[in-house]
Design a protein around this motif. Structure first.
Motif, PDB file in Angstrom:
ATOM      1  N   HIS B  18      49.514  61.468   4.965  1.00  0.00           N
ATOM      2  CA  HIS B  18      48.435  60.967   3.936  1.00  0.00           C
ATOM      3  C   HIS B  18      49.133  60.021   2.554  1.00  0.00           C
ATOM      4  CE1 HIS B  18      44.495  60.531   2.488  1.00  0.00           C
ATOM      5  NE2 HIS B  18      44.934  61.147   1.197  1.00  0.00           N
ATOM      6  N   PRO B  20      50.634  56.987   1.147  1.00  0.00           N
ATOM      7  CA  PRO B  20      50.484  55.633   1.548  1.00  0.00           C
ATOM      8  C   PRO B  20      51.655  54.957   2.277  1.00  0.00           C
ATOM      9  CG  PRO B  20      49.355  55.930  -0.449  1.00  0.00           C
ATOM     10  CD  PRO B  20      50.092  57.260  -0.055  1.00  0.00           C
ATOM     11  N   LEU B  23      52.299  56.681   5.508  1.00  0.00           N
ATOM     12  CA  LEU B  23      51.187  56.398   6.681  1.00  0.00           C
ATOM     13  C   LEU B  23      51.561  54.932   6.966  1.00  0.00           C
ATOM     14  CD1 LEU B  23      48.478  56.716   7.927  1.00  0.00           C
ATOM     15  CD2 LEU B  23      47.447  55.731   5.836  1.00  0.00           C
ATOM     16  N   ALA B  27      52.144  54.522  11.258  1.00  0.00           N
ATOM     17  CA  ALA B  27      51.189  53.702  11.828  1.00  0.00           C
ATOM     18  C   ALA B  27      51.996  52.554  12.688  1.00  0.00           C
ATOM     19  CB  ALA B  27      50.173  53.068  10.844  1.00  0.00           C
ATOM     20  N   TYR B  30      53.553  53.831  15.521  1.00  0.00           N
ATOM     21  CA  TYR B  30      52.595  54.162  16.481  1.00  0.00           C
ATOM     22  C   TYR B  30      52.544  53.182  17.598  1.00  0.00           C
ATOM     23  CZ  TYR B  30      48.218  56.087  18.519  1.00  0.00           C
ATOM     24  OH  TYR B  30      47.447  56.645  19.631  1.00  0.00           O
ATOM     25  N   ARG B  86      53.266  61.410  17.022  1.00  0.00           N
ATOM     26  CA  ARG B  86      51.856  60.635  17.644  1.00  0.00           C
ATOM     27  C   ARG B  86      50.621  61.561  17.499  1.00  0.00           C
ATOM     28  NH1 ARG B  86      51.561  56.364  20.474  1.00  0.00           N
ATOM     29  NH2 ARG B  86      53.964  55.896  19.989  1.00  0.00           N
ATOM     30  N   PHE B  89      49.290  62.036  13.970  1.00  0.00           N
ATOM     31  CA  PHE B  89      48.899  60.739  13.528  1.00  0.00           C
ATOM     32  C   PHE B  89      47.479  60.598  14.260  1.00  0.00           C
ATOM     33  CE2 PHE B  89      48.187  55.982  13.913  1.00  0.00           C
ATOM     34  CZ  PHE B  89      48.057  55.561  12.495  1.00  0.00           C
ATOM     35  N   TYR B  92      45.120  62.965  12.548  1.00  0.00           N
ATOM     36  CA  TYR B  92      44.947  62.581  11.000  1.00  0.00           C
ATOM     37  C   TYR B  92      43.807  61.366  11.121  1.00  0.00           C
ATOM     38  CZ  TYR B  92      45.671  59.666   6.567  1.00  0.00           C
ATOM     39  OH  TYR B  92      45.559  59.308   5.610  1.00  0.00           O
ATOM     40  N   ARG B  93      43.795  60.379  11.988  1.00  0.00           N
ATOM     41  CA  ARG B  93      42.778  59.597  12.065  1.00  0.00           C
ATOM     42  C   ARG B  93      41.287  59.910  12.631  1.00  0.00           C
ATOM     43  NH1 ARG B  93      43.557  54.778  16.065  1.00  0.00           N
ATOM     44  NH2 ARG B  93      42.358  53.830  14.444  1.00  0.00           N
ATOM     45  N   ILE B  96      40.371  61.499   9.455  1.00  0.00           N
ATOM     46  CA  ILE B  96      39.696  60.555   8.296  1.00  0.00           C
ATOM     47  C   ILE B  96      38.344  60.117   8.823  1.00  0.00           C
ATOM     48  CG2 ILE B  96      39.883  58.235   7.890  1.00  0.00           C
ATOM     49  CD1 ILE B  96      41.748  59.635   5.893  1.00  0.00           C
ATOM     50  N   LEU B 100      34.683  60.551   6.578  1.00  0.00           N
ATOM     51  CA  LEU B 100      34.044  59.427   6.327  1.00  0.00           C
ATOM     52  C   LEU B 100      32.643  59.082   6.677  1.00  0.00           C
ATOM     53  CD1 LEU B 100      36.799  56.571   6.350  1.00  0.00           C
ATOM     54  CD2 LEU B 100      35.914  57.781   4.350  1.00  0.00           C
TER      55      LEU B 100
END
Lengths: 210, 102
Positions: B18, B20, B23, B27, B30, B86, B89, B92-93, B96, B100
């Motif tokens: 998380h 920045p 991240l 990313a 990835y 991987r 991540f 995590y996505r 998120i 949202l």
């Protein structure tokens, strides 16, 4: 962190960074020029074979000398899928018959063969569209469509121009397209070398906290 | 096995990822097979020290793998996302997105 992570754009930006040295265009151009040489003199087939066999090795050597010291080294994902399965099919289905027609039209008298040989630049031009589309997809730069557009337009123009044999037309076309690629590659490489200086030795130290 | 990220799995955000800067690193990794320090530094606009400290944290979490070698007598560190990284991540996505969407 509430902003969306656009992985496609990130991958395209990475592709652009990794390929801004112009070597992709340079090699494409050299390959096209080598094919033109084979049409002029079959003995140059060895040159094409040499290029195909050693392209990867030579490319890596050049990158080690000019690219990696400037922007670092990255291995992209799916690098071998170039363009796509269907893309390759179109390239092979158009280019090989076109080149074969040009070669055989010099030895065999046949109206259909002559027609295909005369239109061969157009077939090759269309065959360059899938690689251009592949580059657009990978880089996100629509300007790569320009490669396909120039290749097709130039082929159309040359088909309208009178040549003594289809082979001369094809060689002229390949020489022009190949030279354009090589020129673009050299200019990109020149710009790349000027834009990115080689990193200082102390900067290259990888020890954490250096 | 007392990794910080293990406490953050599930619907919670992984605090290792998380942050920045990390991240950005994860990313970037990835979407590639591997990248060296120089490339990451240039591409992400990080300083060498900043990159090194975040790489160390991600390596400790088991999210990335760092291979050190010598090329032309110069040290070269190549960084690669591990399977665990991987997966973390992707999780995590997903988390998120769920947060949202609520």
């Amino acid at each position: 962190m509430n902003e969306e992570i656009d992985l496609v754009r990130l991958e395209q930006a990475t592709f652009r960074t990794a390929n801004q040295d112009g070597l992709t265009e340079l090699w494409m151009g050299l390959m096209i020029l080598a094919i033109a040489l084979v049409l002029v003199q079959a003995a140059f087939a060895a040159t094409v074979a040499f290029l195909i066999l050693y392209q990867a090795v030579l490319n890596e050597k050049i990158k080690e000398k000019y690219t990696y010291p400037r922007i670092g080294k990255v291995k992209l994902r799916n690098e071998k899928e170039m363009p796509s399965g269907y893309g390759w099919l179109i390239v092979v289905a158009l280019m090989i018959p076109a080149l074969a027609a040009v070669v055989f039209s010099q030895r065999i008298e046949n109206d259909l063969l002559l027609l295909i040989a005369n239109l061969a630049p157009v077939l090759v031009g269309i065959g360059l569209v899938p690689p251009a589309a592949y580059l657009v997809e990978r880089s996100g730069l629509r300007s790569y469509y320009g490669i396909g557009a120039i290749a097709v337009i130039l082929s159309g123009i040359l088909v309208l121009v009178e040549f003594s044999t289809p082979a001369y037309r094809m060689v002229s076309y390949l020489a022009l397209v190949g030279a354009l690629f090589v020129l673009t590659g050299i200019l990109s490489l020149f710009r790349f070398v000027r834009k990115y200086p080689i990193l200082e030795v102390e900067e290259m130290s990888d020890e954490p906290g250096a | 096995m007392n990794r910080e990220h293990e406490r953050n799995e599930g619907s919670e955000l992984d605090r290792i990822i998380h942050e920045p800067s990390r991240l950005k690193i994860i990313a970037q990794l990835y979407v590639v097979e591997s990248a060296d320090y120089t490339f990451l530094m240039k591409q992400l606009d990080f300083t060498w020290g900043n990159l090194s400290s975040h790489i160390a944290k991600l390596e400790n979490a088991g999210y990335i793998e760092v291979t050190k070698e010598f090329v032309n007598k110069k040290p070269l560190s190549t960084v690669k996302l591990t399977k665990e990284g991987r997966r973390a991540f992707e999780q995590y996505r997903e988390n998120i997105k769920q947060m949202l969407d609520v």
